[in-house]
Design an enzyme around this catalytic site. Structure first.
Site, PDB file in Angstrom:
ATOM      1  N   LYS A  70       3.197   2.076  -4.967  1.00  0.00           N
ATOM      2  CA  LYS A  70       1.680   1.998  -5.094  1.00  0.00           C
ATOM      3  C   LYS A  70       0.990   2.978  -4.107  1.00  0.00           C
ATOM      4  O   LYS A  70      -0.159   3.377  -4.315  1.00  0.00           O
ATOM      5  CB  LYS A  70       1.210   0.590  -4.651  1.00  0.00           C
ATOM      6  CG  LYS A  70       1.552  -0.539  -5.829  1.00  0.00           C
ATOM      7  CD  LYS A  70       0.957  -1.915  -5.110  1.00  0.00           C
ATOM      8  CE  LYS A  70       1.138  -2.807  -6.246  1.00  0.00           C
ATOM      9  NZ  LYS A  70       0.754  -4.253  -5.912  1.00  0.00           N
ATOM     10  N   ARG A 155       5.428 -10.529  12.684  1.00  0.00           N
ATOM     11  CA  ARG A 155       6.576 -10.398  13.505  1.00  0.00           C
ATOM     12  C   ARG A 155       6.719  -9.123  14.276  1.00  0.00           C
ATOM     13  O   ARG A 155       6.995  -9.263  15.345  1.00  0.00           O
ATOM     14  CB  ARG A 155       7.894 -10.747  12.567  1.00  0.00           C
ATOM     15  CG  ARG A 155       9.115 -10.767  13.165  1.00  0.00           C
ATOM     16  CD  ARG A 155      10.155 -10.732  12.094  1.00  0.00           C
ATOM     17  NE  ARG A 155      10.271  -9.791  11.142  1.00  0.00           N
ATOM     18  CZ  ARG A 155      11.189  -9.844  10.017  1.00  0.00           C
ATOM     19  NH1 ARG A 155      12.123 -10.704  10.058  1.00  0.00           N
ATOM     20  NH2 ARG A 155      11.004  -8.861   9.242  1.00  0.00           N
TER      21      ARG A 155
HETATM   22  P1  ATR Z   1       4.692  -5.957   0.886  1.00  0.00           P
HETATM   23  O1  ATR Z   1       4.395  -4.313   0.132  1.00  0.00           O
HETATM   24  O2  ATR Z   1       4.730  -7.000  -0.175  1.00  0.00           O
HETATM   25  O3  ATR Z   1       3.480  -6.301   1.583  1.00  0.00           O
HETATM   26  P2  ATR Z   1       6.317  -5.356   2.756  1.00  0.00           P
HETATM   27  O4  ATR Z   1       5.548  -3.903   3.255  1.00  0.00           O
HETATM   28  O5  ATR Z   1       7.709  -5.081   2.892  1.00  0.00           O
HETATM   29  O6  ATR Z   1       6.063  -5.660   1.534  1.00  0.00           O
HETATM   30  O7  ATR Z   1       5.951  -6.379   3.966  1.00  0.00           O
HETATM   31  C1  ATR Z   1       6.529  -7.534   4.023  1.00  0.00           C
HETATM   32  C2  ATR Z   1       5.925  -8.577   5.220  1.00  0.00           C
HETATM   33  O8  ATR Z   1       6.454  -9.825   5.248  1.00  0.00           O
HETATM   34  C3  ATR Z   1       5.878  -7.966   6.473  1.00  0.00           C
HETATM   35  O9  ATR Z   1       4.588  -8.367   7.285  1.00  0.00           O
HETATM   36  C4  ATR Z   1       7.046  -8.535   7.346  1.00  0.00           C
HETATM   37  O10 ATR Z   1       7.009  -8.364   8.583  1.00  0.00           O
HETATM   38  P3  ATR Z   1       7.727  -7.448   9.527  1.00  0.00           P
HETATM   39  O11 ATR Z   1       6.757  -6.420   9.420  1.00  0.00           O
HETATM   40  O12 ATR Z   1       7.908  -7.758  10.756  1.00  0.00           O
HETATM   41  O13 ATR Z   1       8.930  -7.102   8.718  1.00  0.00           O
HETATM   42  C5  ATR Z   1       7.006 -10.070   6.662  1.00  0.00           C
HETATM   43  N1  ATR Z   1       8.321 -10.620   6.585  1.00  0.00           N
HETATM   44  C6  ATR Z   1       9.479 -10.340   5.731  1.00  0.00           C
HETATM   45  N2  ATR Z   1      10.200 -11.278   6.020  1.00  0.00           N
HETATM   46  C7  ATR Z   1       9.993 -12.111   7.098  1.00  0.00           C
HETATM   47  C8  ATR Z   1      10.420 -12.998   8.140  1.00  0.00           C
HETATM   48  N3  ATR Z   1      11.668 -13.542   7.760  1.00  0.00           N
HETATM   49  N4  ATR Z   1      10.098 -13.454   9.130  1.00  0.00           N
HETATM   50  C9  ATR Z   1       8.645 -12.943   9.266  1.00  0.00           C
HETATM   51  N5  ATR Z   1       8.110 -11.867   8.628  1.00  0.00           N
HETATM   52  C10 ATR Z   1       8.687 -11.547   7.519  1.00  0.00           C
END
Ligand code: ATR
Length: 285
Positions: A70, A155
């Protein structure tokens, strides 16, 4: 019927096997008797530029763009719609004389979904859970729609702080604050709109949820999960338990597709057909 006049649209991404976009666009083409077919294009990272120039060379009418392209697709486009430029993410390409023009229909899609569900943003305190690409775009939408205050919860606090900084630069009067999940207990009062923009709870991890505390859900008026598979996520279940209205992300998917189709075909899709596409999507999950 596919013949010499058939136009092609498709989805550029990796992976693309589980996409529901062909369901949306092929049904729309059928309903409007448009000679158009929509197919998935699995594109490897190293071939993104060739995929875009190749699509132009093959007179492909339009494309959707999904994970992980994207943002990376932007350098290969001839023109960018102002909203897509602001957000820095493109999910729809429209063929022009010189190449493709990039749009972001995810955010207007979410806005139309919320409107159709009777969810208002203006004047609300909004909690965005997550700080990834999707959460960032949601933060722009909430700022644009004049939320009273935006809380970005993540997180990894640095990522939430980056969004806070960016939004503050772009929307001078917007109140926005980055916090971690531990700080959620500090939020006062109730009536919050919460938007779940992490991947936690996505199929097959249906039992997982980003926040478990009952006290969090008691503060909400509306809970919006951008996940649509499963239809009812654990986040939605916990919200409903506390009497909170909860919605999944299927309507956002629906409307981002409707807006893309309208851009490609220069038509307006009517409400009756939108309802039919929505029903079909519900059956597909
Ligand atoms: P997208 O493009 O779909 O937003 P991404 O950029 O990979 O995907 O973002 C995923 C989000 O889910 C992030 O905010 C991630 O938190 P971190 O930035 O701390 O990694 C969050 N996320 C994914 N798995 C998680 C988990 N087990 N606990 C807390 N946050 C999680």
């Amino acid at each position: 019927m596919i013949n010499g006049k058939t136009r092609i649209c498709g989805l550029i991404g990796n992976p693309v096997e589980h996409t529901l976009s062909p369901v949306i666009h092929n049904l729309l083409a059928e309903k409007y008797s448009q000679n158009l077919v929509y197919v998935p294009f699995l594109v490897e990272d190293a071939f993104l530029e060739q995929a875009i120039s190749g699509a132009k060379a093959l007179n492909v009418l339009g494309c959707n763009v999904t994970v992980p392209y994207k943002s990376n697709v932007i350098p290969w486009l001839k023109e960018l719609d102002p909203l897509a430029k602001k957000i820095g993410a493109v999910n729809t390409l429209v063929l022009t004389k010189d190449g493709y023009k990039g749009y972001n229909t995810d955010m207007p899609g979410l806005l139309r979904a919320m409107k159709s569900d009777g969810v208002a943003v203006t004047g609300k305190e909004v909690i965005i859970l997550g700080a990834g690409g999707v959460a960032r775009a949601v933060a722009y939408l909430m700022a644009q729609e004049q939320a009273k205050k935006i809380w970005v919860v993540n997180r990894t606090i640095e990522k939430a702080k980056e969004i806070e900084k960016e939004i503050k630069e772009q929307y001078l009067h917007c109140e926005i604050e980055a916090i971690t999940y531990d700080n959620l207990t500090c939020l006062e009062g109730n009536g919050y709109l919460a938007i779940q923009a992490t991947s936690v709870g996505l199929y097959p991890n249906d039992d997982e949820v980003i926040v478990e505390a009952k006290s969090f859900y008691q503060k909400l008026e509306v809970a919006y999960d951008l996940i649509f598979n499963p239809k009812e996520t654990m986040f939605m279940k916990l919200a409903k338990k506390e009497g909170v209205r909860a919605y999944n992300g299927l309507k956002m998917l629906l409307y981002q597709g409707i807006i893309a189709y309208e851009l490609w075909t220069k038509t307006t899709v009517c409400e009756t057909i939108i309802d039919e596409v929505y029903m079909r999507l519900r059956e597909e999950i």
